[in-house]
Design an enzyme around this catalytic site. Sequence first.
Site, PDB file in Angstrom:
ATOM      1  N   CYS A  61      36.733  34.884  44.676  1.00 29.62           N
ATOM      2  CA  CYS A  61      35.464  35.870  44.971  1.00 29.62           C
ATOM      3  C   CYS A  61      34.594  35.381  46.090  1.00 29.62           C
ATOM      4  O   CYS A  61      34.155  34.272  45.958  1.00 29.62           O
ATOM      5  CB  CYS A  61      34.748  35.949  43.642  1.00 29.62           C
ATOM      6  N   CYS A  65      27.582  33.038  43.266  1.00 29.88           N
ATOM      7  CA  CYS A  65      27.073  32.705  41.977  1.00 29.88           C
ATOM      8  C   CYS A  65      27.142  31.573  41.431  1.00 29.88           C
ATOM      9  O   CYS A  65      28.309  31.046  41.175  1.00 29.88           O
ATOM     10  CB  CYS A  65      27.551  34.046  40.871  1.00 29.88           C
ATOM     11  N   CYS A  68      29.693  30.683  38.300  1.00 22.22           N
ATOM     12  CA  CYS A  68      30.932  31.290  38.206  1.00 22.22           C
ATOM     13  C   CYS A  68      32.094  30.286  38.680  1.00 22.22           C
ATOM     14  O   CYS A  68      31.950  29.957  39.857  1.00 22.22           O
ATOM     15  CB  CYS A  68      30.917  32.743  39.041  1.00 22.22           C
ATOM     16  N   CYS A 105      37.808  45.557  27.997  1.00 13.24           N
ATOM     17  CA  CYS A 105      37.264  45.484  29.282  1.00 13.24           C
ATOM     18  C   CYS A 105      37.873  44.558  30.156  1.00 13.24           C
ATOM     19  O   CYS A 105      38.391  43.603  30.049  1.00 13.24           O
ATOM     20  CB  CYS A 105      35.947  44.590  28.874  1.00 13.24           C
ATOM     21  N   CYS A 136      36.220  49.603  29.447  1.00 17.98           N
ATOM     22  CA  CYS A 136      35.015  49.079  30.342  1.00 17.98           C
ATOM     23  C   CYS A 136      35.800  48.271  31.457  1.00 17.98           C
ATOM     24  O   CYS A 136      36.781  47.663  31.466  1.00 17.98           O
ATOM     25  CB  CYS A 136      34.145  48.128  29.299  1.00 17.98           C
ATOM     26  N   CYS A 196      26.542  48.823  30.713  1.00 17.91           N
ATOM     27  CA  CYS A 196      26.775  47.780  29.889  1.00 17.91           C
ATOM     28  C   CYS A 196      26.144  46.554  30.970  1.00 17.91           C
ATOM     29  O   CYS A 196      26.474  46.241  31.923  1.00 17.91           O
ATOM     30  CB  CYS A 196      28.131  47.246  29.537  1.00 17.91           C
ATOM     31  N   ARG A 268      25.572  42.319  22.603  1.00 18.08           N
ATOM     32  CA  ARG A 268      26.598  41.521  22.580  1.00 18.08           C
ATOM     33  C   ARG A 268      26.396  40.013  22.530  1.00 18.08           C
ATOM     34  O   ARG A 268      25.835  39.733  23.848  1.00 18.08           O
ATOM     35  CB  ARG A 268      27.741  41.970  23.680  1.00 18.08           C
TER      36      ARG A 268
HETATM   37  N1  SAM Z   1      32.567  40.022  39.738  1.00 18.58           N
HETATM   38  C1  SAM Z   1      31.849  40.964  39.031  1.00 18.58           C
HETATM   39  C2  SAM Z   1      30.244  40.901  38.839  1.00 18.58           C
HETATM   40  O1  SAM Z   1      29.981  39.783  39.278  1.00 18.58           O
HETATM   41  O2  SAM Z   1      29.842  41.810  38.342  1.00 18.58           O
HETATM   42  C3  SAM Z   1      32.617  41.012  37.394  1.00 18.58           C
HETATM   43  C4  SAM Z   1      33.057  39.652  36.885  1.00 18.58           C
HETATM   44  S1  SAM Z   1      31.774  38.587  36.480  1.00 18.58           S
HETATM   45  C5  SAM Z   1      32.642  37.096  36.235  1.00 18.58           C
HETATM   46  C6  SAM Z   1      30.862  39.268  35.114  1.00 18.58           C
HETATM   47  C7  SAM Z   1      29.821  38.544  34.359  1.00 18.58           C
HETATM   48  O3  SAM Z   1      30.276  37.311  33.679  1.00 18.58           O
HETATM   49  C8  SAM Z   1      28.625  37.903  35.284  1.00 18.58           C
HETATM   50  O4  SAM Z   1      27.735  38.874  35.869  1.00 18.58           O
HETATM   51  C9  SAM Z   1      28.102  36.887  34.367  1.00 18.58           C
HETATM   52  O5  SAM Z   1      26.968  37.456  33.756  1.00 18.58           O
HETATM   53  C10 SAM Z   1      29.143  36.701  33.412  1.00 18.58           C
HETATM   54  N2  SAM Z   1      29.561  35.159  33.639  1.00 18.58           N
HETATM   55  C11 SAM Z   1      30.486  34.749  34.817  1.00 18.58           C
HETATM   56  N3  SAM Z   1      30.628  33.276  34.532  1.00 18.58           N
HETATM   57  C12 SAM Z   1      29.795  33.014  33.499  1.00 18.58           C
HETATM   58  C13 SAM Z   1      29.570  31.738  32.966  1.00 18.58           C
HETATM   59  N4  SAM Z   1      30.081  30.458  33.677  1.00 18.58           N
HETATM   60  N5  SAM Z   1      28.918  31.332  31.813  1.00 18.58           N
HETATM   61  C14 SAM Z   1      28.220  32.830  31.321  1.00 18.58           C
HETATM   62  N6  SAM Z   1      28.483  33.981  31.991  1.00 18.58           N
HETATM   63  C15 SAM Z   1      29.332  33.925  32.690  1.00 18.58           C
HETATM   64  C1  DTB Z   2      29.597  39.524  30.094  1.00 19.63           C
HETATM   65  O1  DTB Z   2      28.598  39.580  30.174  1.00 19.63           O
HETATM   66  N1  DTB Z   2      30.402  38.355  29.844  1.00 19.63           N
HETATM   67  C2  DTB Z   2      31.829  38.453  30.175  1.00 19.63           C
HETATM   68  C3  DTB Z   2      31.900  39.991  30.599  1.00 19.63           C
HETATM   69  N2  DTB Z   2      30.654  40.640  30.479  1.00 19.63           N
HETATM   70  C4  DTB Z   2      32.715  40.209  31.778  1.00 19.63           C
HETATM   71  C5  DTB Z   2      32.252  37.551  31.032  1.00 19.63           C
HETATM   72  C6  DTB Z   2      31.837  36.195  30.473  1.00 19.63           C
HETATM   73  C7  DTB Z   2      32.591  35.237  31.277  1.00 19.63           C
HETATM   74  C8  DTB Z   2      32.546  33.655  30.832  1.00 19.63           C
HETATM   75  C9  DTB Z   2      33.044  32.621  32.169  1.00 19.63           C
HETATM   76  C10 DTB Z   2      34.485  32.778  32.242  1.00 19.63           C
HETATM   77  O2  DTB Z   2      35.126  32.840  31.401  1.00 19.63           O
HETATM   78  O3  DTB Z   2      34.872  32.697  33.575  1.00 19.63           O
HETATM   79 FE1  SF4 Z   3      32.306  36.903  42.030  1.00 25.09          FE
HETATM   80 FE2  SF4 Z   3      32.026  35.305  39.918  1.00 25.09          FE
HETATM   81 FE3  SF4 Z   3      29.869  36.302  41.082  1.00 25.09          FE
HETATM   82 FE4  SF4 Z   3      31.368  38.139  39.937  1.00 25.09          FE
HETATM   83  S1  SF4 Z   3      30.166  36.387  38.956  1.00 25.09           S
HETATM   84  S2  SF4 Z   3      30.585  38.328  42.058  1.00 25.09           S
HETATM   85  S3  SF4 Z   3      33.373  37.198  40.059  1.00 25.09           S
HETATM   86  S4  SF4 Z   3      31.236  34.824  42.130  1.00 25.09           S
END
Ligand code: SAM
Ligand code: DTB
Ligand code: SF4
Length: 329
Positions: A61, A65, A68, A105, A136, A196, A268
């Site tokens: 990606c 973030c 992430c 989802c 979702c 959501c 959630r």
């Molecule tokens: N790329 C899309 C976005 O950013 O909306 C969808 C996938 S993103 C991984 C979805 C959500 O997962 C993020 O907005 C964040 O709130 C959550 N998330 C991602 N990595 C995480 C982590 N290491 N710990 C907790 N929540 C996480």
């Molecule tokens: C949300 O709020 N939490 C989920 C879902 N929406 C997409 C994702 C959590 C991701 C946790 C870190 C990972 O597994 O990479």
């Molecule tokens: Fe990309 Fe992860 Fe950020 Fe979603 S949360 S926009 S997958 S870097």
Amino acid sequence: MLESLIESGGVRHDWTCEEARTLIAAPFGDLMQLAQMVHRRHFDAGEVQISTLLNIKTGGCPEDCAYCSQSVHHKTGVGAERLMSVDAVRAAAVRARDAGATRFCMGAAWRGPHRRDMDSVCEMIAEVRSLGMETCATLGLLEDGQAEQLKAAGLDYYNHNIDTSEAHYGKIVTTRDFSDRLDTLARVRAAGINVCCGGIVGMGEDREDRADMLRTLATLPQHPESVPINMLVAVPGTPLADMPPLDELELVRTIATARIMMPRSMVRLSAGRLEIGPAAQALCFLAGANSIFSGNMLLTTPNPDPSEDHELFQRLGLRPMPPDAATAS
Ligand code: SAM
Ligand code: DTB
Ligand code: SF4
């Protein structure tokens, strides 16, 4: 004294930062009592909705973030994969449905979907819907017309988190603004898709940031139907890898405050359940959380085994929520 904040008994959209901060910092017992009262007014407190997650496009990606594992800016060992096939997604959805999930989802590590990806994603949505599950998707920022395309394919919910307070946002993401997220949320709402939207706790923010994040959600013209609250999963290789774990009771306070401010939303308990263990999860359910992700994996990190969840539900007298009950009365 706290009760005066919910005196009207209805759904409020005029929350102030001060009110949110008062709630989240209240004596723990007072906060929990009010959250329980609000929860039981609108939901059967014995029911928990179960969702399943599938990462349909892993890694690579372009966004940065800080939490992430899937950002190209961090060396986490998560490689970039191609978008999954529709058949593979369908097979995963069948397994999730047979394991009791009522919502499926699909997540993609994109800044937003490219035009060329939209056809495949829409096909996936239609397939999952035909299995009788709620759909979702979480695909990042949406451009003109994309929310309408997803709606036409049968999308029930779009997940798009604001992640943290507006004040803390710039410390977590620099490749987009807080307002970009709000724009996409408005597009989703305008297309008639359920929203959501929630965030993450434990990213170095303070209690006031957590209150302000909830205030942003609770002052949207319509509250999100689902509010996921994630505890940071500190992934090695990300800038937040060494973040000390947040006190679990702060997560519980955040959930209780979300429940009180958005009384009809599903709250959630999302990422971080493995890290906090069963006793803290029980407190989260008492605070008004009424939804979880089930399955061994979240997107790239582990989640409790479904057998452990089953045991916890038995210990707490909780039941999976039937699909049509996920609308508050
Ligand atoms: N790329 C899309 C976005 O950013 O909306 C969808 C996938 S993103 C991984 C979805 C959500 O997962 C993020 O907005 C964040 O709130 C959550 N998330 C991602 N990595 C995480 C982590 N290491 N710990 C907790 N929540 C996480
Ligand atoms: C949300 O709020 N939490 C989920 C879902 N929406 C997409 C994702 C959590 C991701 C946790 C870190 C990972 O597994 O990479
Ligand atoms: Fe990309 Fe992860 Fe950020 Fe979603 S949360 S926009 S997958 S870097």
